[in-house]
Design a protein around this motif. Sequence first.
Motif, PDB file in Angstrom:
ATOM      1  N   ASN A 137     -63.837  50.163-159.639  1.00 56.70           N
ATOM      2  CA  ASN A 137     -64.935  51.021-159.017  1.00 56.70           C
ATOM      3  C   ASN A 137     -66.039  51.565-160.003  1.00 56.70           C
ATOM      4  O   ASN A 137     -65.664  51.599-161.208  1.00 56.70           O
ATOM      5  CB  ASN A 137     -64.433  52.256-157.879  1.00 56.70           C
ATOM      6  CG  ASN A 137     -63.975  53.081-158.826  1.00 56.70           C
ATOM      7  OD1 ASN A 137     -64.552  54.115-159.326  1.00 56.70           O
ATOM      8  ND2 ASN A 137     -62.458  53.070-159.101  1.00 56.70           N
ATOM      9  N   ALA A 172     -63.611  60.918-162.146  1.00 54.56           N
ATOM     10  CA  ALA A 172     -62.189  61.664-162.478  1.00 54.56           C
ATOM     11  C   ALA A 172     -61.890  61.434-164.009  1.00 54.56           C
ATOM     12  O   ALA A 172     -62.508  60.813-164.574  1.00 54.56           O
ATOM     13  CB  ALA A 172     -61.394  60.758-161.480  1.00 54.56           C
ATOM     14  N   VAL A 177     -68.536  57.839-157.888  1.00 58.69           N
ATOM     15  CA  VAL A 177     -69.323  58.388-156.861  1.00 58.69           C
ATOM     16  C   VAL A 177     -70.933  58.693-157.296  1.00 58.69           C
ATOM     17  O   VAL A 177     -71.096  58.652-158.328  1.00 58.69           O
ATOM     18  CB  VAL A 177     -68.608  59.809-156.724  1.00 58.69           C
ATOM     19  CG1 VAL A 177     -67.288  59.509-156.083  1.00 58.69           C
ATOM     20  CG2 VAL A 177     -68.598  60.709-157.985  1.00 58.69           C
ATOM     21  N   GLN A 214     -68.024  57.377-162.640  1.00 59.57           N
ATOM     22  CA  GLN A 214     -66.574  57.891-162.415  1.00 59.57           C
ATOM     23  C   GLN A 214     -66.575  59.425-162.923  1.00 59.57           C
ATOM     24  O   GLN A 214     -66.711  59.268-164.284  1.00 59.57           O
ATOM     25  CB  GLN A 214     -65.874  56.765-163.188  1.00 59.57           C
ATOM     26  CG  GLN A 214     -65.607  55.573-162.518  1.00 59.57           C
ATOM     27  CD  GLN A 214     -64.633  54.714-163.227  1.00 59.57           C
ATOM     28  OE1 GLN A 214     -64.238  54.576-164.238  1.00 59.57           O
ATOM     29  NE2 GLN A 214     -64.017  53.720-162.187  1.00 59.57           N
ATOM     30  N   PRO A 218     -62.092  54.897-148.948  1.00 58.49           N
ATOM     31  CA  PRO A 218     -61.715  55.962-148.130  1.00 58.49           C
ATOM     32  C   PRO A 218     -61.828  57.373-148.913  1.00 58.49           C
ATOM     33  O   PRO A 218     -62.019  58.552-148.303  1.00 58.49           O
ATOM     34  CB  PRO A 218     -60.206  55.727-147.704  1.00 58.49           C
ATOM     35  CG  PRO A 218     -59.819  54.709-148.828  1.00 58.49           C
ATOM     36  CD  PRO A 218     -60.755  53.861-149.397  1.00 58.49           C
ATOM     37  N   THR A 219     -61.964  57.182-150.171  1.00 62.48           N
ATOM     38  CA  THR A 219     -62.034  58.442-151.117  1.00 62.48           C
ATOM     39  C   THR A 219     -63.402  58.638-151.725  1.00 62.48           C
ATOM     40  O   THR A 219     -63.668  59.569-152.286  1.00 62.48           O
ATOM     41  CB  THR A 219     -61.132  58.415-152.482  1.00 62.48           C
ATOM     42  OG1 THR A 219     -61.466  57.323-153.181  1.00 62.48           O
ATOM     43  CG2 THR A 219     -59.579  58.250-151.930  1.00 62.48           C
ATOM     44  N   GLY A 220     -64.230  57.651-151.149  1.00 62.52           N
ATOM     45  CA  GLY A 220     -65.942  57.795-151.491  1.00 62.52           C
ATOM     46  C   GLY A 220     -66.120  57.208-152.465  1.00 62.52           C
ATOM     47  O   GLY A 220     -67.288  57.479-153.121  1.00 62.52           O
ATOM     48  N   LEU A 221     -65.022  56.477-153.333  1.00 63.10           N
ATOM     49  CA  LEU A 221     -65.574  55.553-154.583  1.00 63.10           C
ATOM     50  C   LEU A 221     -66.198  54.272-154.200  1.00 63.10           C
ATOM     51  O   LEU A 221     -66.192  53.803-153.220  1.00 63.10           O
ATOM     52  CB  LEU A 221     -64.203  55.401-155.388  1.00 63.10           C
ATOM     53  CG  LEU A 221     -63.591  56.472-155.945  1.00 63.10           C
ATOM     54  CD1 LEU A 221     -62.316  56.056-156.249  1.00 63.10           C
ATOM     55  CD2 LEU A 221     -64.450  57.048-156.996  1.00 63.10           C
TER      56      LEU A 221
END
Length: 625
Positions: free
Chosen positions: A407, A400, A410, A398, A464-467
């Motif tokens: 999750n 962020a 990425v 992660q 949808p955000t790639g996570l």
Amino acid sequence: MNVDAITSGAELAEVTVPQLFNARLADRPDAVAYQQKRHGEWMAVTWKDYAQRVANLASALQRAGLGRGDRVAIMGDASQEWLIADMAIMCAGGVMVGVYFTSSPEEVAYCLKDSGATFAFAGSEEQLHVILGSGQSSGLKTIIVLDPDWAGDAVPDNVVALDGFCGTIAADAGRFLRKQGTMAKSSDVVSIGYTSGTTGNPKGAMLTHLSILAGAHCVTTFGPGMRADAHRVVVHLPMSHTVARAQATTLPLILNIMPYFGESTADFAQTIKEVRPTYFMAPPRFYQRFAAQILSRAHAGTTKQKQDYQFAMKIARKALDNRRAGSAPDPFVSELFEVCQEQIFLPLLAEVGFDQLKVAFTSSAAMPSELMSLWQLWGLHLKECYGQTELVGANLVQMAEWPEAGNVGVPLHDPAWETAVLEDGEMIVRGPGLFVGYWNKLEETKSALRDGWLYTGDIVEIGPTGLFKLIDRKKEIINTSNGKSVSPTQIENEIRHSPYISEAAVIGEGRKYLTALIEVDATATMDWAKSRELPITRYSDLAESEIVVRLIEAEVAKANSRLARAEQIKAFRILPEELSPENGVMTPTRKKRRKQLLERYRPLIDTLYDESEENLIKAEMGAQP
């Protein structure tokens, strides 16, 4: 060699451990390499002294007959001696075989026999007895006891103390490391890490110089602070575990990080309070335990202190909502939060030694969303990542600043690593830090490694955000008698959201409905019981208390409300004991051994199901129920 200039794991393709060790010795001989606590006092050890001890022990091993590629086992608690033995084995051209210090004689026998170890290190008298009781000790050339206080009475001829084994050797550390660096290749196997499988015997994952160095390099990509800042880390997990070994052995070779070894890992909580680490990596269970301690302290304050805490939490929730929304933070709320953090939260974090923690990660199990948010409300930048022994480091993290749980982030920001997802959802990975196969297990190796890719066995979804989101282990699917296929891991994660539940095991294979065995959190539940003046003094009392059962019943109901009907738990039992590696139902990294768990608690599981219909049919067909 300019380690600071390395930006990708691929740049370590021609590098070996003795080369990097020698570079550290040349660059910072008088700087402190690590610290060890003994008899109540902390001892700082410089790179010069560290290298000297490693060179002396490595020379002694070679003199005793260790050849390149020979296997050497280490069984012991985390300590400077474990670290020195590990480094000495690798620098001497041997292969380190990590054995968990809590292993039984049978488990030790398997590791020693399977690896073909010729030498072994025992951390203490206790571990020595386990090795001697394994039935494999007579086949070892020498068993070296690491504990400097070991007396050494009445032992077989092949057992010797560490100091006695090294004798009067005084190697030239720099020359020794330079020579070994020229002899070693980055593709040489340097260790065998036995994965604590949830079923069957452990598999020995073979790791090379490149594997362990590129795997450690992954951590440098976790954020700018990892490379830019100096860090303190408490080595609190068993050093046969990949994370602890990297923290002690390889990360200091490529980062400005100092390991601290406490008196024992059993004292890890006190060690963390003393050291106040700036970097911490641990499974969620550790964060849950520390959070329970902090909450107990916060709820035990004066009326004024409790009011201040509740006010601070309201401000923190607004601040966290702003951060996660990605919008410009409200200046007034931000300033209020800084005040709350300084006056309320940091003193509470200091209660467990986390008040200077800058980089905090969790892995190896799902992090409950409420637990992760709680730490973030207190101001800790807690994040998740994904890794396993076979890829040594992590391929997902992660990134962020204030991520939500659920999750694992990425793919790494390193072009040398690739992550892909197959049609059935299985995640596969390739990169420089992969293991090179399972020792003595050709078929398992072929299954795990195909065309340079590691088949992780984990099912994932990409949002949808790639996570990336972990769904389940590929083979851990429950098929009920109703034809429903459900993921036990997802359901268990929901149940573990409760602060009173530390572990859950969902049952239901071939059954009509799902049930669960519950391990309650001893600290949180005991505090809850004491606040109600219940006559409870030990864990087993919790399982027998009707009021505690009602509490857990309400917590399971909350989890059920978030689950589909086919996934809901119809009944549960509180386990009469805490789960542990010692009773055979958990791995040392707290992964459930489902087969062993089902066998150990079979009578308890049977009470969860009404089998009257099945027995009626069996009786009708002439079979005994």
